[in-house]
Scaffold this motif. Structure first.
Motif, mmCIF file in Angstrom:
data_model
loop_
_atom_site.group_PDB
_atom_site.id
_atom_site.type_symbol
_atom_site.label_atom_id
_atom_site.label_comp_id
_atom_site.label_asym_id
_atom_site.label_seq_id
_atom_site.Cartn_x
_atom_site.Cartn_y
_atom_site.Cartn_z
ATOM 1 N N GLY A 51 -12.050 1.380 11.274
ATOM 2 C CA GLY A 51 -10.920 0.481 11.146
ATOM 3 C C GLY A 51 -9.946 0.871 10.054
ATOM 4 O O GLY A 51 -9.160 0.027 9.600
ATOM 5 N N LEU A 52 -9.958 2.151 9.634
ATOM 6 C CA LEU A 52 -9.055 2.617 8.592
ATOM 7 C C LEU A 52 -7.731 3.070 9.200
ATOM 8 O O LEU A 52 -7.694 3.675 10.285
ATOM 9 N N ARG A 53 -6.662 2.724 8.517
ATOM 10 C CA ARG A 53 -5.331 3.142 8.962
ATOM 11 C C ARG A 53 -5.001 4.483 8.322
ATOM 12 O O ARG A 53 -5.178 4.669 7.110
ATOM 13 N N THR A 54 -4.546 5.446 9.118
ATOM 14 C CA THR A 54 -4.217 6.779 8.616
ATOM 15 C C THR A 54 -2.780 7.124 8.962
ATOM 16 O O THR A 54 -2.185 6.536 9.881
ATOM 17 N N VAL A 55 -2.242 8.100 8.234
ATOM 18 C CA VAL A 55 -0.886 8.562 8.472
ATOM 19 C C VAL A 55 -0.832 10.068 8.207
ATOM 20 O O VAL A 55 -1.419 10.562 7.238
ATOM 21 N N ALA A 56 -0.200 10.804 9.129
ATOM 22 C CA ALA A 56 -0.013 12.254 8.935
ATOM 23 C C ALA A 56 1.017 12.486 7.846
ATOM 24 O O ALA A 56 2.042 11.791 7.787
ATOM 25 N N TYR A 57 0.743 13.467 6.999
ATOM 26 C CA TYR A 57 1.699 13.684 5.900
ATOM 27 C C TYR A 57 1.819 15.139 5.451
ATOM 28 O O TYR A 57 2.498 15.422 4.473
ATOM 29 N N GLY A 58 1.209 16.107 6.157
ATOM 30 C CA GLY A 58 1.369 17.482 5.730
ATOM 31 C C GLY A 58 0.501 18.437 6.504
ATOM 32 O O GLY A 58 -0.138 18.062 7.507
ATOM 33 N N SER A 59 0.493 19.692 6.041
ATOM 34 C CA SER A 59 -0.289 20.740 6.709
ATOM 35 C C SER A 59 -0.673 21.812 5.698
ATOM 36 O O SER A 59 -0.046 21.956 4.642
ATOM 37 N N ILE A 60 -1.728 22.547 6.078
ATOM 38 C CA ILE A 60 -2.119 23.749 5.347
ATOM 39 C C ILE A 60 -1.840 24.938 6.256
ATOM 40 O O ILE A 60 -2.231 24.931 7.434
ATOM 41 N N PHE A 61 -1.184 25.966 5.715
ATOM 42 C CA PHE A 61 -0.838 27.152 6.490
ATOM 43 C C PHE A 61 -1.535 28.370 5.896
ATOM 44 O O PHE A 61 -1.477 28.597 4.681
ATOM 45 N N SER A 62 -2.188 29.140 6.755
ATOM 46 C CA SER A 62 -2.732 30.434 6.344
ATOM 47 C C SER A 62 -1.691 31.503 6.646
ATOM 48 O O SER A 62 -0.980 31.419 7.654
ATOM 49 N N THR A 63 -1.580 32.515 5.783
ATOM 50 C CA THR A 63 -0.531 33.523 5.929
ATOM 51 C C THR A 63 -1.119 34.933 5.940
ATOM 52 O O THR A 63 -2.226 35.171 5.451
ATOM 53 N N GLN A 64 -0.349 35.856 6.515
ATOM 54 C CA GLN A 64 -0.748 37.261 6.527
ATOM 55 C C GLN A 64 -0.652 37.879 5.135
ATOM 56 O O GLN A 64 -1.444 38.744 4.770
ATOM 57 N N ARG A 65 0.319 37.438 4.356
ATOM 58 C CA ARG A 65 0.576 37.979 3.022
ATOM 59 C C ARG A 65 1.268 36.906 2.209
ATOM 60 O O ARG A 65 1.640 35.846 2.727
ATOM 61 N N LEU A 66 1.409 37.167 0.928
ATOM 62 C CA LEU A 66 2.065 36.214 0.044
ATOM 63 C C LEU A 66 3.557 36.167 0.369
ATOM 64 O O LEU A 66 4.230 37.211 0.386
ATOM 65 N N PRO A 67 4.123 34.998 0.668
ATOM 66 C CA PRO A 67 5.565 34.920 0.952
ATOM 67 C C PRO A 67 6.389 35.398 -0.237
ATOM 68 O O PRO A 67 6.046 35.150 -1.400
ATOM 69 N N SER A 68 7.474 36.085 0.060
ATOM 70 C CA SER A 68 8.340 36.613 -0.990
ATOM 71 C C SER A 68 9.268 35.531 -1.521
ATOM 72 O O SER A 68 9.382 34.438 -0.950
ATOM 73 N N SER A 69 9.954 35.851 -2.616
ATOM 74 C CA SER A 69 10.906 34.906 -3.192
ATOM 75 C C SER A 69 12.031 34.598 -2.206
ATOM 76 O O SER A 69 12.490 33.459 -2.093
ATOM 77 N N THR A 70 12.481 35.611 -1.461
ATOM 78 C CA THR A 70 13.542 35.402 -0.473
ATOM 79 C C THR A 70 13.091 34.432 0.614
ATOM 80 O O THR A 70 13.833 33.526 1.013
ATOM 81 N N GLU A 71 11.864 34.597 1.098
ATOM 82 C CA GLU A 71 11.348 33.704 2.139
ATOM 83 C C GLU A 71 11.201 32.279 1.618
ATOM 84 O O GLU A 71 11.458 31.315 2.342
ATOM 85 N N ARG A 72 10.812 32.144 0.359
ATOM 86 C CA ARG A 72 10.681 30.797 -0.208
ATOM 87 C C ARG A 72 12.038 30.123 -0.317
ATOM 88 O O ARG A 72 12.177 28.924 -0.072
ATOM 89 N N GLN A 73 13.055 30.890 -0.705
ATOM 90 C CA GLN A 73 14.396 30.310 -0.797
ATOM 91 C C GLN A 73 14.892 29.893 0.586
ATOM 92 O O GLN A 73 15.556 28.857 0.737
ATOM 93 N N LYS A 74 14.586 30.686 1.614
ATOM 94 C CA LYS A 74 14.980 30.324 2.979
ATOM 95 C C LYS A 74 14.321 29.019 3.405
ATOM 96 O O LYS A 74 14.960 28.148 4.006
ATOM 97 N N LEU A 75 13.030 28.881 3.106
ATOM 98 C CA LEU A 75 12.335 27.654 3.479
ATOM 99 C C LEU A 75 12.910 26.457 2.729
ATOM 100 O O LEU A 75 13.135 25.394 3.331
ATOM 101 N N ASP A 76 13.138 26.591 1.430
ATOM 102 C CA ASP A 76 13.710 25.483 0.661
ATOM 103 C C ASP A 76 15.066 25.080 1.223
ATOM 104 O O ASP A 76 15.396 23.884 1.302
ATOM 105 N N GLY A 77 15.860 26.078 1.631
ATOM 106 C CA GLY A 77 17.151 25.762 2.237
ATOM 107 C C GLY A 77 17.003 25.029 3.554
ATOM 108 O O GLY A 77 17.738 24.077 3.841
#
Length: 936
Positions: free
Chosen positions: A745-771
């Protein structure tokens, strides 16, 4: 009266002409002495330049101001003498959260400059980038020294900003670019480039006061969003300086002060109320500086010892190569005194030239490597500080060492008969039986002193002295050890067998050359071992929030509807391989953000049974033995889920399927099967009792319970599967399958995800995602686990580089001298018809054998001082640990690992001997002209 000076004058003239006549041999001898002088001089200059004085540190913090006034957290405070060391006068006073009126603490007649700091999201060539914003009149003389202008100018108008070099590199922008800020209509022009001398890798913008942060806050308020936290401080100039009395007056108003006058001329501890109230606050732990100074002192001592070891074989070879000339002196009436004077003069002349050359090269090397070391360390050094007295002392030591190193060759040359000198006969020499015994005694004595200095005290000078004595013992044992190496020759092919037998037969030439390489390698290994151990300690202390390369993205209540588009943006811009969706339990009358404590916001807490609680978590003091005992108890060891987490949860509880386990890097088929059966996965067995876990549902987390009471609520119990011991769950205590939460009887709500990656995202890719996320209008919390990043200091790096250069150079020069001394044997090979290939091969193996023996012995000798330093560091940590226990604190046991640098050892053991052998083979002439026997 003048016979004695005239005799020395003639000896020096002969030595100078002999050195000039045999330039090749003299250059090798000179290089042998100059090389360590270069390394030690470069380290000394780098050490002095990298260590900022108190005044230089203050200039980077205060500019030309006398003090900086900052918010002390509200209410009167007691301030210490260290940076940011202060406590509230009234520990029981409630924190209001209201900013302190710093301006009210400004002294009458003071000149001031406001310095505000905040953050913003700005658009870049790649997307969106979080950047620090600093509103300060950087062009004002009072701020001079805080920022270093590299190009353009500092802002003069409200629509102008300057940017750090690091920001421009990351953003793809440049001076002259138009800068747009997220949530703001106005634009700014980048009109200057600057750097922060102590933070070269910080993305920062500089604007005029009131031109950036206030408009940004207003724009965010109009959009219904809260502005990022900002801090304010004041740079102040006061006639006569900001005294301690003025600091205490500002403290009464809740203002913390960094005063130039107080830093340069601190008051006595008895005048500091904080130290009077709590004396333990007056003891500052400066282990990092102690570590660096201890490492520098030990390696510097070994380098000084290395000068002595390198100079001895150099002059011994030089004296043997000048035997015919010394024989002619004896044949023409010269006695032993004249021959000794000539050899000693050679040491004096070449030692003096080597001292000057080595010091000059050290200056050039330190200057050439400085920009690279600064970039690696992420901060600029102070002024180029070359202390003349210290450099003169190093140079003088080289001259004295050169003179002393020539004593033994001078005595040996003076005792040799004139006939033997003129004919070039070497005679038969027996190895000393006393020297190995002295070597064993020195090794035992040095190790004993080092063990005493590291295990019984924290005296690093004892460690350095013991290491030096032990290394001298190994040097004394070198002739005997060379003989032992000769026994492996029967398993080698012809050329290496001949080279090894030649090395053993000519121990008088081989042993000093091996000792020279030994000393150089010992310094490199000592630095590398200490550096690897320190790095491992920091690595062990780092707690990852996710598996390496994993990405977590969570949204607040306002972003739940856009969660699907957020996930799609991450999968588009990042190299995603898998995704696991997350949900959380909602308790209360409304859906609230994580950790929101407004009325109606609840929380679900896992219950820890009373029998499973750690005794150390309660009140009371414990002895060291009791603390050690309870630290080993499973209840006090911390759960597998303990530690920081990048996934925002109310109480470490997630709702999800087996994909969550894979996203956390957990490969446990039994746990996945348990989730499928509807069981909760627990990573903290302290929460488990009787095969079940209980959640307490607190309906309203904003209620303040009565003193001594805790909030309570309904409880839900679930069957549980306890994950295997040692399972890393990155701050997550439990994972509840969605079906079990629904059944309870617990109420739940979706709020995020965990992503596995091939490699560490670069600074450029992070800026693209933030944008992309900003374009969606979603406030999302994104975290990328980049793992541990080594934080080794520039000093340790400099020591490693200089020690490595000395190692390679010493190996090459020492083996080159050995080859020069073996020239008669090479000519004999040519005389009996040996092929040119044999001559090259034998020469290469001769050098390789010397380098290999020196590297092997040096690697063993270099580990000793590094272990001693780490043990003394452990002793110091334990002393502070016991002091904390006496004060009623229960800290963690100190962790001081000792790690051998296997990569460095492998490179030294294989690359250096192989490189020396190949180099010797390449530079050896295939054919040589026959020479008279007397030349040998």
């Amino acid at each position: 009266m003048s016979a004695y000076p005239n005799g020395w004058r003639a000896s020096i003239r002969i030595a100078r002409r002999d050195a000039w006549r045999f330039k090749g041999r003299s250059s090798l001898v000179l290089a042998m002495i100059a090389l360590p002088i270069m390394g030690v001089s470069a380290v000394d200059i780098t050490l002095r330049s990298s260590h900022l004085s108190t005044n230089e540190n203050l200039t980077r913090q205060l500019g030309a101001a006398d003090a900086r006034l900052a918010d002390g957290g509200g209410g009167p405070i007691y301030q210490g003498l260290d940076d940011n060391q202060y406590v509230s006068v009234d520990d029981k006073a409630p924190w209001t959260g209201k900013p302190t009126d710093i301006a009210a603490a400004l002294p009458a007649g003071a000149k001031w400059l406001k310095d505000d700091s905040g953050s913003a999201k700005v658009n870049t060539e790649h997307g969106l980038l979080d950047v620090d914003v600093r509103e300060l009149k950087a062009a004002d003389p009072m701020a001079q020294g805080i920022m270093t202008l590299k190009h353009g100018r500092f802002p003069a108008g409200d629509d102008e900003v300057a940017a750090t070099t690091y920001f421009l590199e990351q953003s793809g922008l440049h001076v002259g670019s138009r800068l747009t800020v997220r949530n703001m209509d106005r634009q700014y022009t980048i009109i200057g480039e600057y750097e922060l001398p102590s933070e070269l890798k910080q993305a920062q913008l500089n604007a005029r006061p009131g031109a950036f942060l206030a408009p940004l806050s207003e724009a965010l308020a109009r959009a219904g969003r809260s502005a990022p936290e900002a801090s304010a401080s004041y740079l102040v100039q006061v006639r006569g300086g900001f005294s301690w009395k003025m600091v205490e007056a500002a403290n009464t108003k809740g203002v913390f002060v960094t005063s130039r006058q107080v830093k340069l001329h601190p008051p006595a501890n008895s005048e500091v109320p904080l130290y009077v109230k709590n004396p333990t606050q007056a003891t500052s732990y400066t282990s990092s500086n102690t570590q660096l100074l201890g490492a520098a002192a030990t390696v510097g001592g070994l380098a000084m010892l290395e000068i002595c070891l390198l100079a001895g074989p150099a002059f011994a070879v030089g004296a043997r190569r000048s035997r015919r000339q010394l024989g002619l002196v004896g044949a023409n009436g010269g006695d032993r005194r004249h021959i000794r004077a000539i050899v000693l003069s050679g040491g004096l002349v070449i030692g003096a030239v080597a001292a000057v050359t080595g010091t000059a090269l050290g200056l050039a090397l330190a200057l050439a490597l400085r920009p690279w070391l600064e970039e690696f360390a992420g901060q600029r050094f102070g002024g180029f500080e070359a202390r003349p007295l210290e450099l003169a002392g190093i140079a003088l030591l080289a001259v004295v060492t050169g003179l002393l190193a020539a004593v033994v060759p001078a005595v040996v040359a003076s005792r040799e008969s004139v006939l033997a000198s003129l004919t070039g006969r070497r005679g038969v020499r027996r190895s000393s039986r006393v020297l190995p015994v002295l070597g064993l005694v020195a090794v035992a004595l040095g190790v004993g002193i080092g063990v005493f200095g590291s295990a019984v005290t924290d005296n690093r000078y004892a460690v350095a002295g013991g290491s030096a004595i032990a290394e001298l013992g190994v040097v004394a044992l070198t002739p005997a050890l060379v003989g032992l190496f000769g026994r492996v020759g029967k398993w080698l092919p012809l050329s290496p067998r001949l080279a090894l037998r030649d090395a053993v037969r000519n121990r008088g030439r081989t042993a000093p050359a091996v000792a020279a390489v030994l000393a150089a390698v010992a310094g490199s290994v000592a630095v590398a071992t200490y550096q690897s151990s320190s790095d491992q300690e920091a690595r062990d202390g780092y707690t990852a929030s996710m598996p390496y390369g994993a990405v977590s993205v969570t949204v607040g209540v306002d972003g739940i509807r856009e969660l699907g588009r957020v996930r799609s943006a991450v999968e588009k811009d990042f190299p995603v391989t898998a995704r696991a969706d997350l949900a959380r339990i909602v308790v209360g009358k409304k859906t609230c953000d994580v950790w929101e404590s407004n009325p109606g916001c609840g929380i679900a807490n896992p219950v820890t049974p009373k029998a499973n609680k750690c005794p150390l978590d309660g009140s009371g003091q414990f002895t060291e033995a009791e603390t050690r005992k309870w630290r080993k108890d499973w209840r006090c060891a911390g759960g597998a889920g303990s530690g920081p987490s990048s996934i925002r949860t109310d109480s470490g509880v997630l709702v999800g399927g087996d994909g969550v386990l894979r996203g956390l890097g957990i490969k446990d088929p039994a746990a996945e099967a348990a989730l499928a059966r509807g069981e909760v996965i627990s990573f903290d067995k302290r929460k488990v009792q009787g095969g079940r876990i209980t959640l307490e549902l607190i309906p309203d987390n904003s209620v303040v319970p009565p003193a001594g009471k805790e909030l309570t609520g309904p409880k839900k119990s679930f069957p549980v599967y306890s994950a295997a011991a040692g399972t890393k769950s990155y701050g997550i205590d439990a994972v509840i399958p969605p079906a079990a939460a629904k059944a309870a009887g617990l109420r739940t709500v979706a709020y995020g995800s965990i992503f596995s990656t091939q490699r560490l995202p670069s600074s450029t890719e992070r800026q693209k995602l933030d944008g992309a996320l900003a374009d969606l209008g979603v406030q999302a919390s994104t975290y990328v686990e980049g793992g541990y990043v080594s934080g080794n200091s520039s000093l340790l790096l400099a020591l490693s580089i200089f020690a490595g250069l000395v190692t390679i150079g010493a190996a090459a020069i020492a083996t080159g001298l050995a080859q020069a001394d073996a020239e008669p044997d090479l000519k004999t090979l040519a005389a009996v018809g040996a092929a040119p290939r044999v001559r090259r091969t034998l020469s290469g193996f001769q050098c390789g054998v010397v380098a290999a023996m020196g590297v092997l012995l040096g690697s063993a000798a270099g580990v000793v001082p590094a272990i001693g330093l780490r043990k003394s560091e452990q002793y110091l940590r334990m002393k502070y640990y016991r002091q904390a226990l006496a004060d009623g604190v229960t800290p963690e046991l100190p962790h001081v690992p000792i790690v051998l640098p296997w990569g460095t050892l492998a490179a030294l053991l294989f690359v250096v001997p192989l490189g020396a052998a190949l180099l010797a083979a390449l530079v050896t002439r295939s054919r040589t002209a026959m020479a008279r026997r007397a030349v040998g």
